[in-house]
Design a protein around this motif. Structure first.
Motif, mmCIF file in Angstrom:
data_model
loop_
_atom_site.group_PDB
_atom_site.id
_atom_site.type_symbol
_atom_site.label_atom_id
_atom_site.label_comp_id
_atom_site.label_asym_id
_atom_site.label_seq_id
_atom_site.Cartn_x
_atom_site.Cartn_y
_atom_site.Cartn_z
ATOM 1 N N ILE A 284 0.843 -1.209 0.000
ATOM 2 C CA ILE A 284 0.000 0.000 0.000
ATOM 3 C C ILE A 284 0.876 1.258 0.000
ATOM 4 C CG2 ILE A 284 -1.879 -1.175 1.208
ATOM 5 C CD1 ILE A 284 -1.053 0.386 3.755
ATOM 6 N N LEU A 285 2.185 1.069 0.128
ATOM 7 C CA LEU A 285 3.126 2.175 0.260
ATOM 8 C C LEU A 285 3.138 3.064 -0.990
ATOM 9 C CD1 LEU A 285 5.406 3.344 2.107
ATOM 10 C CD2 LEU A 285 6.981 1.862 0.857
ATOM 11 N N ASP A 286 3.191 4.358 -0.761
ATOM 12 C CA ASP A 286 3.291 5.321 -1.867
ATOM 13 C C ASP A 286 4.511 4.993 -2.733
ATOM 14 O OD1 ASP A 286 3.057 7.500 -3.513
ATOM 15 O OD2 ASP A 286 3.572 8.998 -1.996
ATOM 16 N N ARG A 292 -0.329 0.671 -6.125
ATOM 17 C CA ARG A 292 -0.886 1.917 -6.682
ATOM 18 C C ARG A 292 -1.636 2.783 -5.664
ATOM 19 N NH1 ARG A 292 -3.504 -0.233 -12.323
ATOM 20 N NH2 ARG A 292 -1.737 -1.492 -13.002
ATOM 21 N N LEU A 293 -1.351 2.593 -4.381
ATOM 22 C CA LEU A 293 -1.919 3.464 -3.352
ATOM 23 C C LEU A 293 -0.831 4.445 -2.901
ATOM 24 C CD1 LEU A 293 -3.906 0.729 -1.375
ATOM 25 C CD2 LEU A 293 -4.762 2.273 -3.151
ATOM 26 N N LYS A 294 -1.206 5.410 -2.064
ATOM 27 C CA LYS A 294 -0.248 6.463 -1.688
ATOM 28 C C LYS A 294 -0.174 6.598 -0.164
ATOM 29 C CE LYS A 294 -0.556 9.263 -5.908
ATOM 30 N NZ LYS A 294 0.861 9.194 -6.227
ATOM 31 N N ILE A 295 0.105 5.476 0.505
ATOM 32 C CA ILE A 295 0.171 5.487 1.961
ATOM 33 C C ILE A 295 1.618 5.734 2.391
ATOM 34 C CG2 ILE A 295 -0.485 4.248 4.070
ATOM 35 C CD1 ILE A 295 -2.756 4.776 1.881
ATOM 36 N N SER A 296 1.808 6.639 3.339
ATOM 37 C CA SER A 296 3.148 6.995 3.802
ATOM 38 C C SER A 296 3.701 5.906 4.727
ATOM 39 C CB SER A 296 3.094 8.318 4.567
ATOM 40 O OG SER A 296 2.377 8.135 5.791
ATOM 41 N N PRO A 297 5.037 5.889 4.929
ATOM 42 C CA PRO A 297 5.618 4.941 5.898
ATOM 43 C C PRO A 297 4.990 5.080 7.283
ATOM 44 C CG PRO A 297 7.358 5.880 4.533
ATOM 45 C CD PRO A 297 6.091 6.618 4.193
ATOM 46 N N ASP A 298 4.770 6.318 7.756
ATOM 47 C CA ASP A 298 4.117 6.518 9.061
ATOM 48 C C ASP A 298 2.685 5.997 9.037
ATOM 49 O OD1 ASP A 298 6.372 7.645 10.119
ATOM 50 O OD2 ASP A 298 5.694 9.731 9.951
ATOM 51 N N ILE A 300 1.694 3.347 7.420
ATOM 52 C CA ILE A 300 1.767 1.890 7.601
ATOM 53 C C ILE A 300 1.983 1.553 9.074
ATOM 54 C CG2 ILE A 300 3.207 -0.146 7.135
ATOM 55 C CD1 ILE A 300 3.424 0.846 4.237
ATOM 56 N N THR A 301 2.837 2.310 9.745
ATOM 57 C CA THR A 301 3.048 2.106 11.181
ATOM 58 C C THR A 301 1.738 2.309 11.940
ATOM 59 O OG1 THR A 301 5.361 2.783 11.058
ATOM 60 C CG2 THR A 301 4.303 2.983 13.196
ATOM 61 N N ALA A 302 0.993 3.367 11.594
ATOM 62 C CA ALA A 302 -0.298 3.641 12.247
ATOM 63 C C ALA A 302 -1.302 2.536 11.955
ATOM 64 C CB ALA A 302 -0.838 4.996 11.770
ATOM 65 N N ARG A 303 -1.314 2.055 10.710
ATOM 66 C CA ARG A 303 -2.218 0.959 10.338
ATOM 67 C C ARG A 303 -1.981 -0.267 11.203
ATOM 68 N NH1 ARG A 303 -0.869 -2.765 5.200
ATOM 69 N NH2 ARG A 303 0.845 -3.202 6.657
ATOM 70 N N ASP A 304 -0.712 -0.687 11.298
ATOM 71 C CA ASP A 304 -0.391 -1.889 12.080
ATOM 72 C C ASP A 304 -0.769 -1.694 13.543
ATOM 73 O OD1 ASP A 304 0.610 -2.870 9.716
ATOM 74 O OD2 ASP A 304 2.724 -2.739 10.298
ATOM 75 N N GLU A 305 -0.499 -0.502 14.069
ATOM 76 C CA GLU A 305 -0.840 -0.216 15.471
ATOM 77 C C GLU A 305 -2.347 -0.328 15.691
ATOM 78 O OE1 GLU A 305 -0.704 3.485 18.626
ATOM 79 O OE2 GLU A 305 0.923 3.371 17.143
ATOM 80 N N LYS A 306 -3.136 0.164 14.756
ATOM 81 C CA LYS A 306 -4.602 0.104 14.889
ATOM 82 C C LYS A 306 -5.088 -1.345 14.928
ATOM 83 C CE LYS A 306 -5.509 4.524 12.536
ATOM 84 N NZ LYS A 306 -6.261 5.231 13.591
ATOM 85 N N VAL A 307 -4.512 -2.192 14.079
ATOM 86 C CA VAL A 307 -4.948 -3.602 14.043
ATOM 87 C C VAL A 307 -4.534 -4.323 15.326
ATOM 88 C CG1 VAL A 307 -4.761 -5.802 12.824
ATOM 89 C CG2 VAL A 307 -4.932 -3.671 11.522
ATOM 90 N N PHE A 308 -3.304 -4.110 15.764
ATOM 91 C CA PHE A 308 -2.862 -4.738 17.012
ATOM 92 C C PHE A 308 -3.687 -4.228 18.200
ATOM 93 C CE2 PHE A 308 0.633 -6.461 14.684
ATOM 94 C CZ PHE A 308 1.190 -7.464 15.474
ATOM 95 N N ARG A 309 -4.028 -2.943 18.184
ATOM 96 C CA ARG A 309 -4.834 -2.391 19.279
ATOM 97 C C ARG A 309 -6.237 -2.990 19.269
ATOM 98 N NH1 ARG A 309 -3.003 1.247 22.458
ATOM 99 N NH2 ARG A 309 -1.394 2.112 21.086
ATOM 100 N N PHE A 310 -6.788 -3.181 18.072
ATOM 101 C CA PHE A 310 -8.106 -3.817 17.926
ATOM 102 C C PHE A 310 -8.121 -5.172 18.632
ATOM 103 C CE2 PHE A 310 -10.600 -6.965 15.516
ATOM 104 C CZ PHE A 310 -11.867 -6.392 15.493
ATOM 105 N N ALA A 311 -7.090 -5.988 18.387
ATOM 106 C CA ALA A 311 -7.015 -7.317 19.017
ATOM 107 C C ALA A 311 -6.711 -7.203 20.507
ATOM 108 C CB ALA A 311 -5.942 -8.157 18.317
ATOM 109 N N HIS A 312 -5.803 -6.300 20.855
ATOM 110 C CA HIS A 312 -5.370 -6.130 22.246
ATOM 111 C C HIS A 312 -6.547 -5.724 23.132
ATOM 112 C CE1 HIS A 312 -2.301 -5.487 25.319
ATOM 113 N NE2 HIS A 312 -2.883 -4.335 25.610
ATOM 114 N N GLU A 313 -7.369 -4.788 22.664
ATOM 115 C CA GLU A 313 -8.506 -4.305 23.456
ATOM 116 C C GLU A 313 -9.555 -5.392 23.674
ATOM 117 O OE1 GLU A 313 -9.745 -0.922 21.199
ATOM 118 O OE2 GLU A 313 -8.229 0.413 22.110
ATOM 119 N N ARG A 314 -9.595 -6.360 22.789
ATOM 120 C CA ARG A 314 -10.546 -7.472 22.915
ATOM 121 C C ARG A 314 -9.905 -8.709 23.529
ATOM 122 N NH1 ARG A 314 -11.663 -4.099 19.181
ATOM 123 N NH2 ARG A 314 -13.825 -3.604 18.595
#
Length: 356
Positions: A284-286, A292-298, A300-314
């Protein structure tokens, strides 16, 4: 009378195949006890594909897995002695999901060359293809299967490889030879007493392989956020996605992360998983030539954190697979994201020893 006979035969053969699958899983050597001195981070130098420079003919960085670990070691997040090395998946292990005819088709170098999208592989003797191309993939499959066990025991696991989401039980494609996602879930059903699994597939490409494998399996909920205008354009498999979010070419970081937040809220309401399988492709990286997406390196870091937090909170165990990513910078970005997860307390890289 004949209809009843054929119907009972169908039920019988289905029961037989389920029994055979269960027996294969129970007799597999891919699950083994990992000492607490090791981290639930799985990698082998055998993951990397290097043979006469042929690997450079595909845009995928086929040595990125080793580079991720080297960055983590240099960053002080990982001690190489604490990495878990997986066994290689055997033919019996692979038959848990794959058909015999599909595995036999890999004895043709031409077929393998089509799947890995490197035409010169067709010219190599198959014993070399097995050793230099398929062996690395089978090691990564072993890593994905073991990752589910470690995630259940430790709360999280990362296979620094795997995520071959274009491969189903009877068909490979898109650089994906074996269906490691389907395999690790089938093992989890049988060996871990798990009956509800959520796949969160955030690779830029649609995960058509696992979608076909679990098309009629209500135990698996699939959230797939993908670019609909690129490979694999598998419209049949799209019908099997529990929750699809399409992000068109050119989508930027803020919009992507907003859509992810919304999607995770919906997924959390719709399904209560006992295990999350996170396919964390960095394509997904720019600038990625295929995503063909334009996601910044930061981003991707935020994306991974959101998914891990989703699992962690549950309080749900999560295993992460690194999947696609076609730029040399992917390895550094994945390592940076893992460092961030450690700093945020979403994974514990100190483990039981109290030191890195």
């Amino acid at each position: 009378m004949s209809t009843m006979a054929s119907s009972s035969t169908g039920v019988s053969s289905s029961t037989d195949s389920e029994t055979l699958r269960r027996n294969r899983i129970l007799s597999s050597k891919l699950y083994f006890d990992v000492p607490l001195s090791k981290l639930p981070l799985i990698y082998s130098p055998s993951y990397n594909i290097q043979f006469l420079g042929i690997e450079k003919l595909h845009p995928f960085d086929s040595s990125k897995w080793g580079r991720i670990c080297r960055f983590l070691i240099v960053d002080g997040v990982l001690d190489k002695n604490r990495i878990v090395e997986p066994p290689e998946a055997t033919k019996d292990d692979l038959l848990v999901v794959h058909s015999e005819s599909y595995l036999n088709s890999l004895k043709s170098s031409v077929n393998v060359s089509i799947i890995v999208e490197v035409p010169p592989v067709a010219l190599l003797p198959n014993f070399l293809v097995q050793q230099k191309v398929l062996h690395p993939f089978r090691k990564q499959v072993g890593g994905s299967i073991l990752a589910a066990k470690l995630a259940k025991e430790r709360g999280w696991a990362i296979n620094v490889g795997g995520g071959f989401h274009h491969c189903s039980g009877d068909k490979g494609g898109g650089f994906c030879v074996y269906a490691d996602i389907s395999l690790c879930i089938q093992y989890a059903f049988t060996r871990l007493n798990i009956s509800r699994v959520m796949i969160i597939d955030l690779d830029a490409h649609q995960g058509n392989g696992h979608e076909k494998d679990f098309s009629r399996d209500r135990r698996v909920y699939i959230l797939d956020i993908y670019n609909p205008g690129i490979y694999p354009l598998d419209y049949e498999a799209r019908r099997y996605i529990s929750q699809k979010v399409e992000v068109v070419s050119g989508t930027e970081t803020e919009e992507y992360l907003t859509k992810l937040d919304e999607a995770l809220k919906v997924a959390g309401r719709m399904f209560d998983p006992e295990l999350v399988v996170y396919n964390a492709g960095t394509d997904i990286l720019d600038g990625d030539p295929l995503g063909r997406l334009k996601i910044s390196p930061d981003g991707i870091t935020a994306r991974d954190e959101k998914v891990f937090r989703f699992a962690h909170e549950r309080n749900v165990p999560l295993l992460m697979l690194t999947s696609g990513g076609y730029m040399k910078s992917s390895a550094r970005i994945i390592a940076d994201s893992i460092v961030n997860l450690s700093k945020k307390g979403l994974i514990d890289t100190l483990g039981s020893t109290g030191k890195v």
